[in-house]
Design a protein around this motif. Structure first.
Motif, mmCIF file in Angstrom:
data_model
loop_
_atom_site.group_PDB
_atom_site.id
_atom_site.type_symbol
_atom_site.label_atom_id
_atom_site.label_comp_id
_atom_site.label_asym_id
_atom_site.label_seq_id
_atom_site.Cartn_x
_atom_site.Cartn_y
_atom_site.Cartn_z
ATOM 1 N N PHE A 73 0.801 -1.224 0.000
ATOM 2 C CA PHE A 73 0.000 0.000 0.000
ATOM 3 C C PHE A 73 0.835 1.276 0.000
ATOM 4 C CE2 PHE A 73 -2.722 -3.235 2.117
ATOM 5 C CZ PHE A 73 -3.690 -3.313 1.130
ATOM 6 N N HIS A 74 2.152 1.167 0.135
ATOM 7 C CA HIS A 74 2.992 2.362 0.135
ATOM 8 C C HIS A 74 2.917 3.100 -1.201
ATOM 9 C CE1 HIS A 74 4.959 2.629 3.940
ATOM 10 N NE2 HIS A 74 5.471 1.412 3.898
ATOM 11 N N SER A 75 3.072 4.417 -1.154
ATOM 12 C CA SER A 75 3.219 5.208 -2.374
ATOM 13 C C SER A 75 4.460 4.735 -3.124
ATOM 14 C CB SER A 75 3.414 6.694 -2.035
ATOM 15 O OG SER A 75 2.339 7.223 -1.330
ATOM 16 N N LEU A 76 4.443 4.898 -4.439
ATOM 17 C CA LEU A 76 5.651 4.664 -5.216
ATOM 18 C C LEU A 76 6.703 5.702 -4.823
ATOM 19 C CD1 LEU A 76 4.094 4.105 -8.755
ATOM 20 C CD2 LEU A 76 4.918 2.353 -7.170
ATOM 21 N N ILE A 146 -10.020 3.453 14.931
ATOM 22 C CA ILE A 146 -8.992 3.509 13.885
ATOM 23 C C ILE A 146 -9.605 3.196 12.524
ATOM 24 C CG2 ILE A 146 -6.834 2.492 13.050
ATOM 25 C CD1 ILE A 146 -6.108 1.954 16.019
ATOM 26 N N GLU A 147 -10.472 2.186 12.470
ATOM 27 C CA GLU A 147 -11.157 1.862 11.218
ATOM 28 C C GLU A 147 -11.967 3.052 10.721
ATOM 29 O OE1 GLU A 147 -13.535 -1.575 11.939
ATOM 30 O OE2 GLU A 147 -11.818 -2.926 12.180
ATOM 31 N N SER A 148 -12.628 3.752 11.625
ATOM 32 C CA SER A 148 -13.420 4.925 11.241
ATOM 33 C C SER A 148 -12.525 6.008 10.653
ATOM 34 C CB SER A 148 -14.182 5.471 12.448
ATOM 35 O OG SER A 148 -15.102 4.514 12.942
ATOM 36 N N PHE A 149 -11.372 6.225 11.264
ATOM 37 C CA PHE A 149 -10.410 7.208 10.758
ATOM 38 C C PHE A 149 -9.958 6.844 9.348
ATOM 39 C CE2 PHE A 149 -5.798 7.978 10.178
ATOM 40 C CZ PHE A 149 -5.809 9.366 10.086
ATOM 41 N N LEU A 150 -9.590 5.589 9.127
ATOM 42 C CA LEU A 150 -9.062 5.150 7.835
ATOM 43 C C LEU A 150 -10.140 5.163 6.752
ATOM 44 C CD1 LEU A 150 -6.885 2.187 9.151
ATOM 45 C CD2 LEU A 150 -6.046 4.390 8.307
ATOM 46 N N ASN A 151 -11.320 4.672 7.073
ATOM 47 C CA ASN A 151 -12.410 4.670 6.089
ATOM 48 C C ASN A 151 -12.801 6.090 5.696
ATOM 49 O OD1 ASN A 151 -12.961 1.885 5.605
ATOM 50 N ND2 ASN A 151 -13.877 1.721 7.632
ATOM 51 N N SER A 391 -7.525 1.395 -3.542
ATOM 52 C CA SER A 391 -8.949 1.236 -3.892
ATOM 53 C C SER A 391 -9.401 -0.192 -4.155
ATOM 54 C CB SER A 391 -9.294 2.125 -5.089
ATOM 55 O OG SER A 391 -8.472 1.775 -6.190
ATOM 56 N N GLN A 392 -8.566 -1.023 -4.773
ATOM 57 C CA GLN A 392 -9.005 -2.373 -5.101
ATOM 58 C C GLN A 392 -8.906 -3.317 -3.903
ATOM 59 O OE1 GLN A 392 -7.959 -3.969 -8.820
ATOM 60 N NE2 GLN A 392 -8.311 -2.039 -9.869
ATOM 61 N N HIS A 393 -8.280 -2.834 -2.849
ATOM 62 C CA HIS A 393 -8.106 -3.662 -1.647
ATOM 63 C C HIS A 393 -8.460 -2.849 -0.401
ATOM 64 C CE1 HIS A 393 -5.938 -6.455 -4.264
ATOM 65 N NE2 HIS A 393 -5.232 -5.416 -4.681
ATOM 66 N N HIS A 394 -9.553 -2.114 -0.489
ATOM 67 C CA HIS A 394 -9.959 -1.185 0.564
ATOM 68 C C HIS A 394 -10.014 -1.879 1.931
ATOM 69 C CE1 HIS A 394 -12.885 2.226 1.857
ATOM 70 N NE2 HIS A 394 -12.517 1.580 2.923
ATOM 71 N N GLU A 395 -10.753 -2.966 2.011
ATOM 72 C CA GLU A 395 -10.942 -3.638 3.297
ATOM 73 C C GLU A 395 -9.634 -4.222 3.815
ATOM 74 O OE1 GLU A 395 -13.657 -7.204 5.283
ATOM 75 O OE2 GLU A 395 -14.249 -6.325 3.361
ATOM 76 N N MET A 396 -8.837 -4.796 2.919
ATOM 77 C CA MET A 396 -7.547 -5.352 3.329
ATOM 78 C C MET A 396 -6.629 -4.253 3.847
ATOM 79 S SD MET A 396 -4.619 -7.277 1.069
ATOM 80 C CE MET A 396 -5.829 -8.354 0.289
ATOM 81 N N PHE A 397 -6.669 -3.086 3.180
ATOM 82 C CA PHE A 397 -5.853 -1.955 3.615
ATOM 83 C C PHE A 397 -6.207 -1.543 5.037
ATOM 84 C CE2 PHE A 397 -5.891 2.663 4.278
ATOM 85 C CZ PHE A 397 -4.529 2.915 4.247
ATOM 86 N N VAL A 398 -7.485 -1.403 5.302
ATOM 87 C CA VAL A 398 -7.925 -0.978 6.637
ATOM 88 C C VAL A 398 -7.512 -2.001 7.681
ATOM 89 C CG1 VAL A 398 -9.943 -0.519 8.093
ATOM 90 C CG2 VAL A 398 -9.834 0.436 5.783
ATOM 91 N N GLN A 399 -7.770 -3.265 7.428
ATOM 92 C CA GLN A 399 -7.469 -4.298 8.415
ATOM 93 C C GLN A 399 -5.970 -4.438 8.655
ATOM 94 O OE1 GLN A 399 -9.761 -5.665 10.348
ATOM 95 N NE2 GLN A 399 -11.198 -4.361 9.214
ATOM 96 N N SER A 400 -5.172 -4.360 7.603
ATOM 97 C CA SER A 400 -3.728 -4.488 7.781
ATOM 98 C C SER A 400 -3.145 -3.294 8.528
ATOM 99 C CB SER A 400 -3.024 -4.649 6.428
ATOM 100 O OG SER A 400 -3.122 -3.473 5.648
#
Length: 444
Positions: A73-76, A146-151, A391-400
């Motif tokens: 998920f890091h920026s390039l 934290i999930e609320s912040f990220l979402n 965007s294609q891994h929204h839920e995975m991003f939040v959980q990780s």
């Protein structure tokens, strides 16, 4: 297996971490920050007040750790985000903008640099856990916040990308906030614009001057003259040396400057400017070197000023930077409306959630605003680059990110204990368990 070998198996990991901590603190506080022993004692006393305080004062340890952890998920590296660099719960607050509106936003730009947006989000997420721990809120609730912040962060970036809102015009006032932030902004509307002047100054022999206290001290005649020389555009009535602000900033000179005949955002004459020494941004030591960024912001005051201008929807009209005696400073107005949401303002889990959601939107706003729309350092829109990673891994991003934040929070507690032992050996004059007067006042 012999007991000595078993002991080594048990303790090697801890011993190595303790050595790391000692090395990092000595390198940054002594070599990079060039703090005196007295300043280090002052800083470490404050850091020992709680794990959250320790976390706030040890950003270099955070970056040393998290920059070693890869993520999809890091920026390039070729398309970084202009990050705040030290995003945590206490670096958001209210102030009055150039239009005279009382708004809620980020308020610390000393560590602004270019790198992955993820570092801001992780640092903020860890701080949410530590902050809520201090209020004895259970971990399941912390993860929800934290999930609320990220979402909220992701959803706000999408709104910018779809042109539903503009990062340059969006601000956060009582009209579009909820919970503790809305209550704080409404309360501040009743505050007089002369509140700060009445609090720290008085009229003596027909002239307004600073009131000396534990935190506000007089400066020498030489220092007074030096500051007047670097700020010739102002008619200066008085100057004070300010103590007791922040945690990571201890050891950096900070002055309050009482200016006559200038108007603040509300049109009031007489205002207080803050002139603060600034050093190289901590993330810069650990993130990829950006020749393009440093060619534009080689002066550390220019970097801090540039970060604030890039991230705030309206800039402080007194924002500037100067060099004095070889040290670099930035100058800004000290808002009479500066105030943050405090622990006592959270009455329920919902209060934490709505506050975190607003902070998530603000984080998205500063990242989206500080790109090609503001500076030629960038050739792209940050919201596009960030959402492409998420965007294609929204839920995975939040959980990780939640998982990483909660794991690192546990490390902070372990490091805090090791730091106590190290500080006790190095500075025996530190008195553990004593909360400073400033912290008591903040919690009141």
């Amino acid at each position: 297996m012999e007991e000595a070998l078993l002991s080594r198996v048990r303790n090697t990991r801890v011993a190595l971490r303790e050595q790391q901590i000692a090395t990092i603190f000595n390198e940054f506080d002594e070599q990079c920050m060039q703090l005196t022993d007295e300043q280090r004692v002052e800083k470490y006393k404050k850091m020992l007040e709680s794990p959250f305080r320790f976390y706030r004062g040890s950003a270099y340890l955070f970056y040393y750790d998290v920059t070693k952890t890869p993520s999809i998920f890091h920026s390039l590296d070729t398309k970084p985000t202009w990050i705040m660099g030290d995003m945590h719960m206490d670096n958001f607050g209210a102030f009055q903008n150039e239009k005279g509106d009382i708004v809620y936003d980020v308020n610390d730009f000393d560590e602004g640099y270019v790198g992955s947006y993820l570092y801001d989000l992780i640092r903020m997420s860890v701080s949410i856990g530590l902050y809520m721990d201090e209020q004895q809120v259970e971990e399941a609730a912390q993860e929800q916040v934290i999930e609320s912040f990220l979402n909220s962060y992701i959803n706000q970036l999408k709104r910018f990308q779809l042109k539903k809102e503009d990062a340059f015009t969006l601000n956060f006032t009582k009209a579009n906030t909820k919970g503790p932030i809305k209550k704080l902004l409404k309360k501040l509307e009743k505050r007089k614009s002369t509140h700060l002047l009445e609090d720290i100054t008085e009229v003596r022999d027909g002239k307004r001057v600073f009131v000396w206290s534990e935190e506000v001290h007089p400066v020498s005649a030489e220092m007074f003259a030096a500051i007047k020389d670097v700020l010739p555009q102002y008619e200066i009535k008085d100057i004070a040396l300010k103590y007791g602000s922040g945690t990571a900033s201890i050891g950096l000179k900070r002055f309050y400057i009482l200016v006559e005949g200038q108007k603040d955002a509300a049109g009031e004459e007489d205002l207080v400017l803050e002139m603060k020494e600034v050093r190289t941004a901590i993330p810069a030591y650990f993130l990829r070197y950006s020749e393009r960024f440093w060619s534009a912001f080689a002066h550390q005051g220019a970097r801090a000023v540039g970060t604030q201008k890039a991230m705030h929807h309206l800039e402080d009209p007194h924002l500037t930077y100067v060099t004095m005696d070889g040290q670099e400073y930035y100058v800004r107005e000290r808002s009479p409306y500066k105030k943050k949401v405090k622990p006592k303002h959270y009455k329920s889990l919902d209060d934490y959630i709505v506050t975190a959601e607003i902070m998530g939107k603000i984080a998205a706003k500063i990242h989206a605003r500080a790109d090609i729309d503001y500076s030629d350092v960038f050739t792209y829109h940050s919201e596009d680059e960030i959402l492409e990673r998420i965007s294609q891994h929204h839920e995975m991003f939040v959980q990780s990110t939640v998982l990483q934040a909660m794991h690192y929070k546990k490390m902070v507690y372990s490091d805090y204990d090791l730091f106590k032992e190290w500080a006790e050996q190095k500075y025996s004059e530190l008195q553990y368990g004593e909360v400073s007067k400033e912290v008591k006042n903040e919690q009141a």
